[in-house]
Design a protein around this motif. Structure first.
Motif, PDB file in Angstrom:
ATOM      1  N   VAL A  95       3.358  11.287  -2.700  1.00 14.27           N
ATOM      2  CA  VAL A  95       1.842  11.991  -2.685  1.00 14.27           C
ATOM      3  C   VAL A  95       2.110  13.313  -2.042  1.00 14.27           C
ATOM      4  O   VAL A  95       2.679  13.313  -0.968  1.00 14.27           O
ATOM      5  CB  VAL A  95       1.241  10.740  -1.857  1.00 14.27           C
ATOM      6  N   LEU A 107      -1.082   6.241   5.902  1.00 15.95           N
ATOM      7  CA  LEU A 107      -1.403   7.590   5.565  1.00 15.95           C
ATOM      8  C   LEU A 107      -1.052   8.487   6.905  1.00 15.95           C
ATOM      9  O   LEU A 107      -0.926   9.627   6.501  1.00 15.95           O
ATOM     10  CB  LEU A 107      -3.150   7.771   5.230  1.00 15.95           C
ATOM     11  N   ASP A 152      -7.627  12.396  -1.325  1.00 16.98           N
ATOM     12  CA  ASP A 152      -8.370  11.593  -1.982  1.00 16.98           C
ATOM     13  C   ASP A 152      -7.985  10.200  -1.241  1.00 16.98           C
ATOM     14  O   ASP A 152      -9.028   9.455  -1.268  1.00 16.98           O
ATOM     15  CB  ASP A 152      -7.713  11.468  -3.329  1.00 16.98           C
ATOM     16  N   ARG A 153      -6.788   9.836  -0.961  1.00 18.82           N
ATOM     17  CA  ARG A 153      -6.650   8.669  -0.338  1.00 18.82           C
ATOM     18  C   ARG A 153      -7.392   8.179   1.027  1.00 18.82           C
ATOM     19  O   ARG A 153      -7.796   7.205   1.230  1.00 18.82           O
ATOM     20  CB  ARG A 153      -4.949   8.232  -0.422  1.00 18.82           C
ATOM     21  N   PRO A 176      -3.885   0.508   6.076  1.00 21.93           N
ATOM     22  CA  PRO A 176      -3.661   1.891   5.299  1.00 21.93           C
ATOM     23  C   PRO A 176      -3.816   3.161   6.077  1.00 21.93           C
ATOM     24  O   PRO A 176      -3.270   3.994   5.640  1.00 21.93           O
ATOM     25  CB  PRO A 176      -4.740   1.582   4.028  1.00 21.93           C
ATOM     26  N   ASP A 212      -3.290  14.719  -3.091  1.00 19.81           N
ATOM     27  CA  ASP A 212      -3.682  13.277  -3.340  1.00 19.81           C
ATOM     28  C   ASP A 212      -3.913  12.573  -1.827  1.00 19.81           C
ATOM     29  O   ASP A 212      -4.800  11.327  -1.934  1.00 19.81           O
ATOM     30  CB  ASP A 212      -2.332  12.732  -3.813  1.00 19.81           C
ATOM     31  N   LEU A 213      -3.448  13.117  -0.989  1.00 16.56           N
ATOM     32  CA  LEU A 213      -3.561  12.425   0.453  1.00 16.56           C
ATOM     33  C   LEU A 213      -4.927  12.458   1.022  1.00 16.56           C
ATOM     34  O   LEU A 213      -5.495  11.529   1.311  1.00 16.56           O
ATOM     35  CB  LEU A 213      -2.736  12.946   1.575  1.00 16.56           C
ATOM     36  N   GLN A 215       0.341   3.525  -3.097  1.00 14.56           N
ATOM     37  CA  GLN A 215      -0.688   4.691  -2.945  1.00 14.56           C
ATOM     38  C   GLN A 215       0.104   5.877  -2.052  1.00 14.56           C
ATOM     39  O   GLN A 215      -0.688   6.964  -2.116  1.00 14.56           O
ATOM     40  CB  GLN A 215      -1.696   3.934  -2.171  1.00 14.56           C
ATOM     41  N   CYS A 216       1.243   5.585  -1.491  1.00 20.04           N
ATOM     42  CA  CYS A 216       1.756   6.629  -0.585  1.00 20.04           C
ATOM     43  C   CYS A 216       3.104   7.379  -1.309  1.00 20.04           C
ATOM     44  O   CYS A 216       3.398   8.387  -0.638  1.00 20.04           O
ATOM     45  CB  CYS A 216       1.826   6.329   0.940  1.00 20.04           C
ATOM     46  N   TYR A 230       0.987  -1.199   0.030  1.00 20.51           N
ATOM     47  CA  TYR A 230       0.057   0.103   0.086  1.00 20.51           C
ATOM     48  C   TYR A 230       0.926   1.309  -0.023  1.00 20.51           C
ATOM     49  O   TYR A 230       0.574   2.215  -0.606  1.00 20.51           O
ATOM     50  CB  TYR A 230      -0.852   0.021   1.081  1.00 20.51           C
TER      51      TYR A 230
END
Length: 133
Positions: free
Chosen positions: A29, A60, A36-37, A56, A33-34, A25-26, A21
């Motif tokens: 970023v 984050l 949105d995640r 996740p 974008d963070l 995803q990170c 992840y």
């Protein structure tokens, strides 16, 4: 004095950066974008399963600590009532980095928020309310 990332233990940081992840995803970023995640999160939690794999939410959190957004941005994230996991992430960030007076003033309104949050644990999922989190 120190970088906020150091609020997360070194071994946990290492496990986070080794997760798929984090890599997908990170990595690279920015704050937009963070958001949105975080809006796409489905649960809160620290580690899950028997291997202590970071969730996740924890990935984050580390990314938010790395970015260290300005306080007005964090206040806007807390004011967001549409995405409860984004709000939970912002509340956790304030708890980690804020002063006691700031924590009290910003998180006091969350005591009236009874949104149900799924908390990922080692054995599955539990339900908690935002005011308990």
């Amino acid at each position: 004095g120190t970088h906020p990332v150091n609020l997360v233990e070194a071994i946990v940081r290492q496990r986070i950066t080794e997760t798929q992840y984090w890599r997908e995803q990170c990595f690279a970023v920015n704050a937009a974008d963070l958001v949105d995640r975080a809006a796409a999160l489905e649960a809160i939690g620290g580690v899950c399963n028997e291997n202590n794999k970071p969730t996740p939410f924890m990935c984050l959190t580390l990314k938010l600590l790395q970015i260290a957004p300005d306080r007005p941005i964090v206040h806007e994230l807390l004011a967001n009532g549409e995405f409860k996991y984004l709000r939970a992430l912002a509340a956790f960030y304030v708890r980690l980095t804020g002063t006691p007076a700031e924590i009290f003033s910003l998180l006091e309104p969350l005591y009236a928020d009874y949104s149900r949050l799924r908390m990922q644990t080692r054995t599955g999922y539990d339900l908690v309310c935002m005011d308990e989190f």
